[in-house]
Each structure stands twice: as structure tokens, then as C-alpha cells.
Write a protein that holds these residues in place. Structure first.
Motif, PDB file in Angstrom:
ATOM      1  N   LEU A  22       0.887  -1.296  -0.118  1.00 51.74           N
ATOM      2  CA  LEU A  22       0.016  -0.099   0.214  1.00 51.74           C
ATOM      3  C   LEU A  22       0.917   1.579   0.002  1.00 51.74           C
ATOM      4  O   LEU A  22       0.711   2.197  -0.628  1.00 51.74           O
ATOM      5  N   ALA A  23       2.092   1.153   0.708  1.00 50.66           N
ATOM      6  CA  ALA A  23       3.096   2.519   0.678  1.00 50.66           C
ATOM      7  C   ALA A  23       3.566   2.423  -0.624  1.00 50.66           C
ATOM      8  O   ALA A  23       3.828   3.729  -1.092  1.00 50.66           O
ATOM      9  N   ASP A  24       3.887   1.482  -1.057  1.00 52.46           N
ATOM     10  CA  ASP A  24       4.893   1.428  -2.328  1.00 52.46           C
ATOM     11  C   ASP A  24       4.472   0.347  -3.264  1.00 52.46           C
ATOM     12  O   ASP A  24       5.111  -0.573  -3.148  1.00 52.46           O
ATOM     13  N   PRO A  25       3.567   0.584  -4.367  1.00 48.15           N
ATOM     14  CA  PRO A  25       3.040  -0.729  -5.022  1.00 48.15           C
ATOM     15  C   PRO A  25       3.992  -1.197  -6.031  1.00 48.15           C
ATOM     16  O   PRO A  25       4.117  -2.139  -6.455  1.00 48.15           O
ATOM     17  N   MET A  26       5.163  -0.433  -6.539  1.00 47.28           N
ATOM     18  CA  MET A  26       6.019  -0.850  -7.295  1.00 47.28           C
ATOM     19  C   MET A  26       7.525  -1.479  -6.671  1.00 47.28           C
ATOM     20  O   MET A  26       8.270  -1.679  -7.364  1.00 47.28           O
ATOM     21  N   ASP A  27       7.358  -1.508  -5.456  1.00 46.10           N
ATOM     22  CA  ASP A  27       8.536  -2.130  -4.638  1.00 46.10           C
ATOM     23  C   ASP A  27       8.405  -3.597  -4.706  1.00 46.10           C
ATOM     24  O   ASP A  27       7.572  -4.290  -4.429  1.00 46.10           O
ATOM     25  N   SER A  28       9.046  -4.242  -5.162  1.00 43.16           N
ATOM     26  CA  SER A  28       9.289  -5.772  -5.494  1.00 43.16           C
ATOM     27  C   SER A  28       9.686  -6.241  -4.105  1.00 43.16           C
ATOM     28  O   SER A  28       9.311  -7.607  -3.935  1.00 43.16           O
TER      29      SER A  28
END
Length: 67
Positions: A22-28
Motif C-alpha cells: 500500500l505504501a509503495d506498490p512498485m516495490d518488489s
């Protein structure tokens, strides 16, 4: 999430991954860790589904990337 992997707690790991995404959707990172938790518990279908979702969303793990 690393502790969830260590102790095999899928439920809390899933919750932690959802909050991190939710904080960073593009973080793998959260997706990869959750995939590893699923795989360690023998939930191969869930791990594959998660990795396929990463591919569809265009999220890729950077090779050799570590905190």
C-alpha cells in the motif's frame, strides 16, 4: 516479513506484505519475500500466482538488490 519467513507465519506475512505494498506498490521486496514464504510452506500455486501478478503489474526484482 523476514521473521514471518523464519517462523513460517503466512498470515502475518501476508498482512505485512499488503501494508508494505500500500505504501509503495512498485516495490518488489514485499512481493519477493511473500513469494519466498509461500514457497517455504509448500504453497507453490500461491507463490506462482504472486510472481505472475508481479509480471502483469510490471514489477521486477532487481538482480542483486539488497538493503
Amino acid at each position: 516479513m523476514s521473521a514471518c519467513h523464519l517462523f513460517g507465519n503466512v498470515e502475518i506475512g501476508t498482512y505485512a506484505a499488503e501494508m508494505a505494498l500500500l505504501a509503495d506498490p512498485m516495490d518488489s521486496g514485499p512481493s519477493v519475500l511473500m513469494s519466498n514464504i509461500y514457497a517455504s510452506k509448500g504453497l507453490w500455486a500461491d507463490a506462482q500466482k504472486l510472481r505472475q501478478g508481479m509480471d502483469c503489474a510490471g514489477v521486477a526484482k532487481e538482480a542483486g538488490y539488497s538493503w
